[in-house]
Scaffold this motif. Structure first.
Motif, PDB file in Angstrom:
ATOM      1  N   ASP A 262      14.744  -4.177   3.260  1.00 46.89           N
ATOM      2  CA  ASP A 262      14.207  -5.026   4.115  1.00 46.89           C
ATOM      3  C   ASP A 262      15.178  -5.474   5.335  1.00 46.89           C
ATOM      4  O   ASP A 262      15.026  -5.301   6.493  1.00 46.89           O
ATOM      5  N   LYS A 263      16.486  -5.642   5.072  1.00 43.03           N
ATOM      6  CA  LYS A 263      17.785  -5.812   5.970  1.00 43.03           C
ATOM      7  C   LYS A 263      17.637  -4.528   6.842  1.00 43.03           C
ATOM      8  O   LYS A 263      17.705  -4.532   8.247  1.00 43.03           O
ATOM      9  N   GLN A 264      17.613  -3.446   6.402  1.00 43.19           N
ATOM     10  CA  GLN A 264      17.550  -2.084   7.228  1.00 43.19           C
ATOM     11  C   GLN A 264      16.534  -1.427   7.487  1.00 43.19           C
ATOM     12  O   GLN A 264      16.507  -0.534   8.061  1.00 43.19           O
ATOM     13  N   LYS A 265      15.207  -2.239   7.167  1.00 43.40           N
ATOM     14  CA  LYS A 265      13.853  -1.627   7.574  1.00 43.40           C
ATOM     15  C   LYS A 265      13.936  -0.384   6.986  1.00 43.40           C
ATOM     16  O   LYS A 265      13.426   0.701   7.901  1.00 43.40           O
ATOM     17  N   ILE A 266      14.038  -0.197   5.831  1.00 45.75           N
ATOM     18  CA  ILE A 266      13.869   1.185   5.209  1.00 45.75           C
ATOM     19  C   ILE A 266      12.715   0.860   4.030  1.00 45.75           C
ATOM     20  O   ILE A 266      12.514   0.206   3.406  1.00 45.75           O
ATOM     21  N   THR A 267      11.879   2.141   3.998  1.00 45.68           N
ATOM     22  CA  THR A 267      10.704   2.080   3.169  1.00 45.68           C
ATOM     23  C   THR A 267      11.195   2.664   1.833  1.00 45.68           C
ATOM     24  O   THR A 267      12.082   3.644   1.681  1.00 45.68           O
ATOM     25  N   VAL A 268      10.471   2.655   0.974  1.00 49.55           N
ATOM     26  CA  VAL A 268      10.882   3.130  -0.478  1.00 49.55           C
ATOM     27  C   VAL A 268      10.335   4.900  -0.339  1.00 49.55           C
ATOM     28  O   VAL A 268      11.432   5.597  -1.005  1.00 49.55           O
ATOM     29  N   TYR A 269       9.614   5.218   0.405  1.00 40.91           N
ATOM     30  CA  TYR A 269       9.592   6.585   0.747  1.00 40.91           C
ATOM     31  C   TYR A 269      10.824   6.981   1.574  1.00 40.91           C
ATOM     32  O   TYR A 269      11.306   8.219   1.004  1.00 40.91           O
ATOM     33  N   ARG A 270      11.418   6.294   2.518  1.00 41.19           N
ATOM     34  CA  ARG A 270      12.563   6.706   3.123  1.00 41.19           C
ATOM     35  C   ARG A 270      13.580   6.882   2.131  1.00 41.19           C
ATOM     36  O   ARG A 270      14.608   7.622   2.056  1.00 41.19           O
ATOM     37  N   LEU A 271      13.731   5.882   1.145  1.00 37.42           N
ATOM     38  CA  LEU A 271      15.055   5.816   0.333  1.00 37.42           C
ATOM     39  C   LEU A 271      14.545   6.965  -0.582  1.00 37.42           C
ATOM     40  O   LEU A 271      15.794   7.463  -1.019  1.00 37.42           O
ATOM     41  N   SER A 272      13.566   7.306  -0.921  1.00 40.98           N
ATOM     42  CA  SER A 272      13.449   8.521  -1.993  1.00 40.98           C
ATOM     43  C   SER A 272      13.599   9.659  -1.186  1.00 40.98           C
ATOM     44  O   SER A 272      14.506  10.765  -1.814  1.00 40.98           O
ATOM     45  N   LYS A 273      13.713   9.833  -0.034  1.00 46.76           N
ATOM     46  CA  LYS A 273      13.974  10.951   0.738  1.00 46.76           C
ATOM     47  C   LYS A 273      15.426  11.131   1.109  1.00 46.76           C
ATOM     48  O   LYS A 273      16.150  12.140   0.655  1.00 46.76           O
ATOM     49  N   MET A 274      15.894   9.893   0.978  1.00 48.27           N
ATOM     50  CA  MET A 274      17.438   9.549   1.404  1.00 48.27           C
ATOM     51  C   MET A 274      18.329  10.008   0.120  1.00 48.27           C
ATOM     52  O   MET A 274      19.329  10.579   0.132  1.00 48.27           O
ATOM     53  N   THR A 275      17.764   9.694  -0.977  1.00 43.02           N
ATOM     54  CA  THR A 275      18.362   9.660  -2.419  1.00 43.02           C
ATOM     55  C   THR A 275      18.134  11.138  -3.195  1.00 43.02           C
ATOM     56  O   THR A 275      18.917  11.330  -4.181  1.00 43.02           O
ATOM     57  N   GLY A 276      16.972  11.668  -2.735  1.00 45.12           N
ATOM     58  CA  GLY A 276      16.456  12.580  -3.766  1.00 45.12           C
ATOM     59  C   GLY A 276      15.969  12.058  -5.229  1.00 45.12           C
ATOM     60  O   GLY A 276      15.429  12.889  -6.098  1.00 45.12           O
TER      61      GLY A 276
END
Length: 71
Positions: free
Chosen positions: A11-25
C-alpha cells in the motif's frame, strides 16, 4: 498474520499483488495463498519479497513481533 506486514508495504508503495508477482517471480496463486489462506511464505520467498519492496526482512519481523505481543 505476516501478509498484513507485506500489504502495508504494498500500500505504501502503491504496488499490486500482480506487480509483486512480476517483480519476484512468485506466482500470483502462491501470493494469494499467503494473503487469503494465511500460509507463511518460506524464507526464500520472503527474501524475494523484501528485495522487490526494497525493505529489510526486519520490517516484517518487527511488525510480526509487535502483533505476537498483542495476543
Amino acid at each position: 498474520m505476516l501478509w498484513n506486514s507485506i500489504q502495508i508495504q504494498l500500500d505504501k508503495q502503491k504496488i499490486t499483488v500482480y506487480r509483486l508477482s512480476k517483480m519476484t517471480g512468485i506466482p500470483m496463486n502462491t501470493l494469494y495463498s499467503y494473503k487469503n489462506d494465511g500460509k507463511e511464505p518460506p524464507f526464500k520467498n520472503m527474501c524475494k519479497i523484501a528485495d522487490a519492496l526494497d525493505v529489510s526482512l526486519d520490517v516484517f519481523r518487527e511488525r510480526r513481533r509487535s502483533n505476537d505481543e498483542d495476543h
